[in-house]
Write a protein that holds these residues in place. Sequence first.
Motif, PDB file in Angstrom:
ATOM      1  N   ALA A 137      36.536  37.382  44.824  1.00  0.00           N
ATOM      2  CA  ALA A 137      37.560  38.095  45.359  1.00  0.00           C
ATOM      3  C   ALA A 137      38.115  39.119  44.418  1.00  0.00           C
ATOM      4  CB  ALA A 137      38.803  37.162  45.685  1.00  0.00           C
ATOM      5  N   GLY A 138      38.101  38.600  43.063  1.00  0.00           N
ATOM      6  CA  GLY A 138      38.607  39.611  41.982  1.00  0.00           C
ATOM      7  C   GLY A 138      37.668  40.828  41.846  1.00  0.00           C
ATOM      8  N   ARG A 196      35.746  42.025  44.536  1.00  0.00           N
ATOM      9  CA  ARG A 196      36.019  42.856  45.505  1.00  0.00           C
ATOM     10  C   ARG A 196      37.305  43.768  45.273  1.00  0.00           C
ATOM     11  NH1 ARG A 196      34.529  37.777  48.182  1.00  0.00           N
ATOM     12  NH2 ARG A 196      36.657  37.433  48.582  1.00  0.00           N
ATOM     13  N   GLU A 197      38.219  42.957  44.717  1.00  0.00           N
ATOM     14  CA  GLU A 197      39.481  44.009  44.300  1.00  0.00           C
ATOM     15  C   GLU A 197      39.116  45.263  43.547  1.00  0.00           C
ATOM     16  OE1 GLU A 197      44.170  42.941  42.575  1.00  0.00           O
ATOM     17  OE2 GLU A 197      42.496  41.440  42.677  1.00  0.00           O
ATOM     18  N   ALA A 198      38.239  45.149  42.622  1.00  0.00           N
ATOM     19  CA  ALA A 198      37.908  46.024  41.488  1.00  0.00           C
ATOM     20  C   ALA A 198      37.430  47.405  42.201  1.00  0.00           C
ATOM     21  CB  ALA A 198      36.908  45.530  40.552  1.00  0.00           C
ATOM     22  N   ASP A 199      37.566  48.566  41.433  1.00  0.00           N
ATOM     23  CA  ASP A 199      36.980  49.795  41.793  1.00  0.00           C
ATOM     24  C   ASP A 199      35.800  50.104  40.965  1.00  0.00           C
ATOM     25  OD1 ASP A 199      39.370  50.774  43.418  1.00  0.00           O
ATOM     26  OD2 ASP A 199      40.221  50.691  41.540  1.00  0.00           O
ATOM     27  N   LYS A 246      39.800  48.025  37.806  1.00  0.00           N
ATOM     28  CA  LYS A 246      40.555  48.873  38.727  1.00  0.00           C
ATOM     29  C   LYS A 246      40.306  50.297  38.158  1.00  0.00           C
ATOM     30  CE  LYS A 246      43.782  45.966  41.249  1.00  0.00           C
ATOM     31  NZ  LYS A 246      45.106  45.461  41.430  1.00  0.00           N
ATOM     32  N   THR A 285      42.714  47.984  35.123  1.00  0.00           N
ATOM     33  CA  THR A 285      43.396  46.532  35.180  1.00  0.00           C
ATOM     34  C   THR A 285      42.076  45.739  35.415  1.00  0.00           C
ATOM     35  OG1 THR A 285      45.542  47.252  36.148  1.00  0.00           O
ATOM     36  CG2 THR A 285      44.683  45.154  36.420  1.00  0.00           C
ATOM     37  N   THR A 310      40.271  42.597  36.733  1.00  0.00           N
ATOM     38  CA  THR A 310      40.466  42.001  37.767  1.00  0.00           C
ATOM     39  C   THR A 310      39.619  40.599  37.842  1.00  0.00           C
ATOM     40  OG1 THR A 310      38.802  42.884  39.393  1.00  0.00           O
ATOM     41  CG2 THR A 310      41.001  43.765  39.225  1.00  0.00           C
ATOM     42  N   ASN A 353      41.034  35.963  37.201  1.00  0.00           N
ATOM     43  CA  ASN A 353      39.929  35.276  37.652  1.00  0.00           C
ATOM     44  C   ASN A 353      38.651  35.081  36.704  1.00  0.00           C
ATOM     45  OD1 ASN A 353      41.110  35.247  40.819  1.00  0.00           O
ATOM     46  ND2 ASN A 353      40.625  37.357  40.093  1.00  0.00           N
TER      47      ASN A 353
END
Length: 777
Positions: A174-175, A177-180, A302, A306, A308, A344
Amino acid sequence: MNAPEKTHLEKPGTLLGKRLPRVDGREKVTGDARYAADFSFPGMLWVKLLRSPHPHARILNIDASAALKLKGVKGVLTGKDFNGWTWGWMPKTREEAPLAVEKVRFYGEGVAAVCAIDEATAEAACELIRVDYEELPGVFSINEAMADGAPLLHDDRPGNLSWDFHMNFGDVEAGFREADLVREHKFETGRVLTGFLEPPAAVAQWTEEGITVWSAKQSPYFHYRHLAACFNLPLSKIRVIQPFIGGGFGGTKNDSVGADFCAVLFSKRLGKPVKYQYSMEEVFTTCRRRHNFTIVARMGMKKDGTITALQNTAYAEGGAYTVIGPLTLYLSGAYTTLPYKIPNFKYDACRIFTNHPSGAAMRGHGVTHTRFAAEVLMDMMAEELGLDCLDVRLKNAIVAPFTTVNGVHVKTCGIKEALETVGAKPAWRNRQAKTKGNGSVVRGVGIGTGVMGGGSKQRGHQACAAMVRLCEDGTVNYLTGATDCGQGSDTVLVQIIAEELGLRMEDVSIRRVDTAVTPCDPGSYGSRVTILAGQAAQKAAQDIKQQLASHVAGIWKVPESGIEFGAGQVWSNDDRKLSMPFRKLAQAACYSESGRVILGRGYSQTEAEDYNFEEGSGNSDVNYSFVAQLTEVEVDLETGIVKATDMDLAFDAGRPLHLVNVESQIEGAAVQGLGQALYEEFKMKDGRTLNPDFVDYRMPLATEAPDIRIDHIITNDPDGIHGVKEASQAAIVCSPPSIVAAIHDATGIWFTSLPVTPEKILAALKEKRAKETPVGK
């Protein structure tokens, strides 16, 4: 909570935090002997080991008849003389015998031991022993050892798996997937030596009273337990007397070696004191060394920097035996969630047996590997995103109080202030405007951070203890089982007692470790001595104070709670006219009641163990130090040689108690990190060490050490005595990534394998030029 201070504030009238001289107060062991190698006793015999010429072989037969006929030879031992006894860090890993039994697993493993009237005769006798071997195929890398059908070092360890660890906190997928941006890279750290100058040495004597050894051990109570188990004696019959220690740094001197047990068994059989002393070649080819790791690190970030998620897959080359390897894997994983916020985290690690000497603990134990990977990967990703790497670090840096995703609770942390301190240095502020250099020499600057726990509370007996005896003249004797192996702990422990009693440091006499009389102590590892042995020392001094305060309060008819001690005086806060010299009070108290013996006792106490070793969660240490390092380098593009010219370290050691000790330890650790970044690596071929001496195994010379400046970030940790934390290990952690970042700044090339040698730099520069040259030109 108040922000950490950047300067050291001394308390008026205190001994703490000042630039005091170091204590060298432990008495000589015997005669003029200070180190184990100096010992000499009447009738003393010598032991030398016959070592295997093969990295992996079955022992078919040992014929010592010719050796036993040599004049001056007193006996020969083989592995069978120890009746199957083995030792190790924990019950599951007790697999190493004093001498090899049935087969050898690394080049130079002890096969037989000879005892003779002198060292030369013992060495000559070793040459006369005939050993018939059946050579076996060896495995000399992680990949070879893990391959299908690879030869097994231990028949009960399929796949040559020594140990494995798995940690999983949050949801890394999930972390990601949240990252750019998600990036994955492989990192490698080298196999390196601890680098002490004094080789293992000891004298053993067996009498009707039991075993006495004079031995160069960093943690003598480990050895004391090993001897009791090996020879089936109660601990009360084991006496380990500690000489001065010529450096330790973990590993070999935190453990026993084969010759330790051979010397004792020979003494039992022959009724004489028996000595051994390893050569430096034996140290280089057979003793414990730092694990070399391969780490596949994957990080999500990100666009604003940040972090993730972070996932590490690690492979550690363990060598022939497991030793303390499980703890290495634990620390390599558990500490990765500091000093940045990692929401994570996943960690999978394997320690693999190979036909090399065993990997074990070394300064910065375990943390050096994964911190190197995380720091460099963070820099690489910041560059790709067009972000300033210092800004990324500041954005992700933890602020205390903070609890990591794996349950590590940090009460004080100066990492943000440390980063701001090095970021304010001219070398960093002006890095864009500053010329990279002229001609073949280019310059660069880089930042790295480090973290390390202090006051290790690992499994088993962990409490430190102290005893203080008040003498009638107002001086005191102090007994501790904690070992000063060069870190200066004797000085700071004396300082703590003197501070508590209001005495001069020279009024406190510290005695050498002697397991027959000094309190049992877990050992000098995990940066635990000042924090835990210091707490015990303070409590013992407070016990003395309470007894004296009670006595003088009765004489003066004032409340005991108002009695104060300081500057060699004792007084009442309730009536300041009532005072007397400390010496006079000591005399009065010792002579009261037909003569009293005033003893103070203390032992360390920590919070209940709230960590799960198997899971990799919770606090395995009392508190945590943090450091940021700025390194400036010069790189010669023609030779590939790197020179580190300057290092600035902003170090959160809580509250430094002895600045000379603290700064010398930080400097030493930073230079050790320099060695591991640029110079140091065992060269191996088919299990043999090709550079078994200080000439060919390159460590930094004094002329190669950079100018080092230290800023203290004061956090006054509530769990460290007088606010103290560990001081040094974190500096060996941050040094390699800061150097690699500086090399990248100079050359534009990222290096992910240590050490960064001139050969690697020249090869990378050649590859870079080839890519930059247009096709056809």
